[in-house]
Scaffold this motif. Sequence first.
Motif, PDB file in Angstrom:
ATOM      1  N   ARG A  13      47.752 -23.887  69.389  1.00  0.00           N
ATOM      2  CA  ARG A  13      48.536 -25.111  68.930  1.00  0.00           C
ATOM      3  C   ARG A  13      48.670 -24.736  67.470  1.00  0.00           C
ATOM      4  N   ALA A  14      47.687 -24.220  66.831  1.00  0.00           N
ATOM      5  CA  ALA A  14      47.956 -23.768  65.248  1.00  0.00           C
ATOM      6  C   ALA A  14      48.905 -22.835  64.952  1.00  0.00           C
ATOM      7  N   PHE A  16      51.386 -22.390  67.302  1.00  0.00           N
ATOM      8  CA  PHE A  16      52.796 -22.820  67.484  1.00  0.00           C
ATOM      9  C   PHE A  16      53.298 -23.854  66.432  1.00  0.00           C
ATOM     10  N   ASP A  17      52.394 -24.548  65.797  1.00  0.00           N
ATOM     11  CA  ASP A  17      52.688 -25.540  64.550  1.00  0.00           C
ATOM     12  C   ASP A  17      53.350 -24.759  63.630  1.00  0.00           C
ATOM     13  N   GLN A  18      52.845 -23.535  63.141  1.00  0.00           N
ATOM     14  CA  GLN A  18      53.239 -22.556  62.323  1.00  0.00           C
ATOM     15  C   GLN A  18      54.546 -22.143  62.469  1.00  0.00           C
ATOM     16  N   MET A  20      56.707 -23.514  64.514  1.00  0.00           N
ATOM     17  CA  MET A  20      57.903 -24.573  64.599  1.00  0.00           C
ATOM     18  C   MET A  20      58.160 -25.139  63.210  1.00  0.00           C
ATOM     19  N   ALA A  21      57.088 -25.025  62.279  1.00  0.00           N
ATOM     20  CA  ALA A  21      57.266 -25.421  60.681  1.00  0.00           C
ATOM     21  C   ALA A  21      58.299 -24.457  60.102  1.00  0.00           C
ATOM     22  N   ARG A  37      61.175 -28.588  69.116  1.00  0.00           N
ATOM     23  CA  ARG A  37      59.893 -28.511  69.318  1.00  0.00           C
ATOM     24  C   ARG A  37      59.281 -28.735  70.641  1.00  0.00           C
ATOM     25  N   THR A  38      60.014 -29.649  71.410  1.00  0.00           N
ATOM     26  CA  THR A  38      59.640 -30.104  72.791  1.00  0.00           C
ATOM     27  C   THR A  38      60.050 -28.968  73.646  1.00  0.00           C
TER      28      THR A  38
END
Length: 75
Positions: A13-14, A16-18, A20-21, A37-38
Amino acid sequence: MAAGHSVDPARWRAMFDQAMARIVGHFGRVEPRASARTYPLGLLSRAERKNCRQLAEQAGLARPGPMQRLLRYAR
Protein backbone atom coordinates in the motif's frame (compact mmCIF):
# COMPACT_ATOMS: atom_id res chain seq x y z
CA MET A 1 2.05 -24.07 -7.57
CA ALA A 2 2.53 -20.78 -5.71
CA ALA A 3 5.89 -19.09 -5.97
CA GLY A 4 6.32 -18.95 -2.21
CA HIS A 5 6.75 -15.20 -2.10
CA SER A 6 4.50 -13.11 0.05
CA VAL A 7 3.74 -9.43 -0.10
CA ASP A 8 3.41 -7.35 3.01
CA PRO A 9 0.08 -5.50 2.52
CA ALA A 10 1.25 -2.40 4.37
CA ARG A 11 4.43 -2.18 2.28
CA TRP A 12 2.47 -2.77 -0.93
CA ARG A 13 0.00 0.00 0.00
CA ALA A 14 2.84 2.40 0.79
CA MET A 15 4.49 1.69 -2.57
CA PHE A 16 1.15 2.06 -4.36
CA ASP A 17 0.57 5.39 -2.62
CA GLN A 18 4.02 6.59 -3.71
CA ALA A 19 3.35 5.63 -7.32
CA MET A 20 -0.08 7.30 -7.26
CA ALA A 21 1.39 10.46 -5.75
CA ARG A 22 3.59 10.76 -8.85
CA ILE A 23 0.72 10.07 -11.27
CA VAL A 24 -2.24 12.01 -9.86
CA GLY A 25 -0.40 15.30 -10.08
CA HIS A 26 -0.79 15.13 -13.85
CA PHE A 27 -4.57 15.46 -13.61
CA GLY A 28 -5.98 18.96 -13.27
CA ARG A 29 -9.30 17.92 -11.77
CA VAL A 30 -10.18 15.96 -8.66
CA GLU A 31 -12.50 13.52 -10.43
CA PRO A 32 -9.91 12.04 -12.81
CA ARG A 33 -7.42 11.88 -9.95
CA ALA A 34 -9.82 9.71 -7.96
CA SER A 35 -10.54 7.50 -10.97
CA ALA A 36 -6.84 7.18 -11.75
CA ARG A 37 -6.34 5.86 -8.24
CA THR A 38 -9.26 3.42 -8.20
CA TYR A 39 -8.80 2.10 -11.76
CA PRO A 40 -5.62 0.05 -11.15
CA LEU A 41 -7.04 -1.23 -7.87
CA GLY A 42 -10.03 -2.50 -9.81
CA LEU A 43 -7.78 -4.16 -12.36
CA LEU A 44 -5.94 -5.91 -9.54
CA SER A 45 -9.16 -6.96 -7.82
CA ARG A 46 -10.77 -10.36 -8.03
CA ALA A 47 -13.67 -9.02 -10.06
CA GLU A 48 -14.68 -11.62 -12.61
CA ARG A 49 -14.86 -9.17 -15.50
CA LYS A 50 -12.69 -6.09 -15.88
CA ASN A 51 -14.92 -3.64 -17.75
CA CYS A 52 -15.79 -0.11 -16.64
CA ARG A 53 -19.06 -1.16 -15.02
CA GLN A 54 -17.47 -3.84 -12.85
CA LEU A 55 -14.50 -1.64 -12.00
CA ALA A 56 -16.86 1.18 -10.98
CA GLU A 57 -18.83 -1.22 -8.79
CA GLN A 58 -15.58 -2.44 -7.24
CA ALA A 59 -14.72 1.20 -6.44
CA GLY A 60 -18.15 1.77 -4.88
CA LEU A 61 -19.46 4.00 -7.66
CA ALA A 62 -23.10 3.87 -8.74
CA ARG A 63 -22.32 4.30 -12.45
CA PRO A 64 -19.35 3.59 -14.74
CA GLY A 65 -19.15 7.16 -16.05
CA PRO A 66 -16.03 8.26 -14.12
CA MET A 67 -14.07 5.22 -15.27
CA GLN A 68 -15.23 5.68 -18.86
CA ARG A 69 -14.27 9.36 -18.83
CA LEU A 70 -10.84 8.53 -17.45
CA LEU A 71 -10.15 6.07 -20.25
CA ARG A 72 -11.69 8.14 -23.00
CA TYR A 73 -10.77 11.74 -22.27
CA ALA A 74 -7.99 12.02 -19.68
CA ARG A 75 -4.59 12.92 -21.05
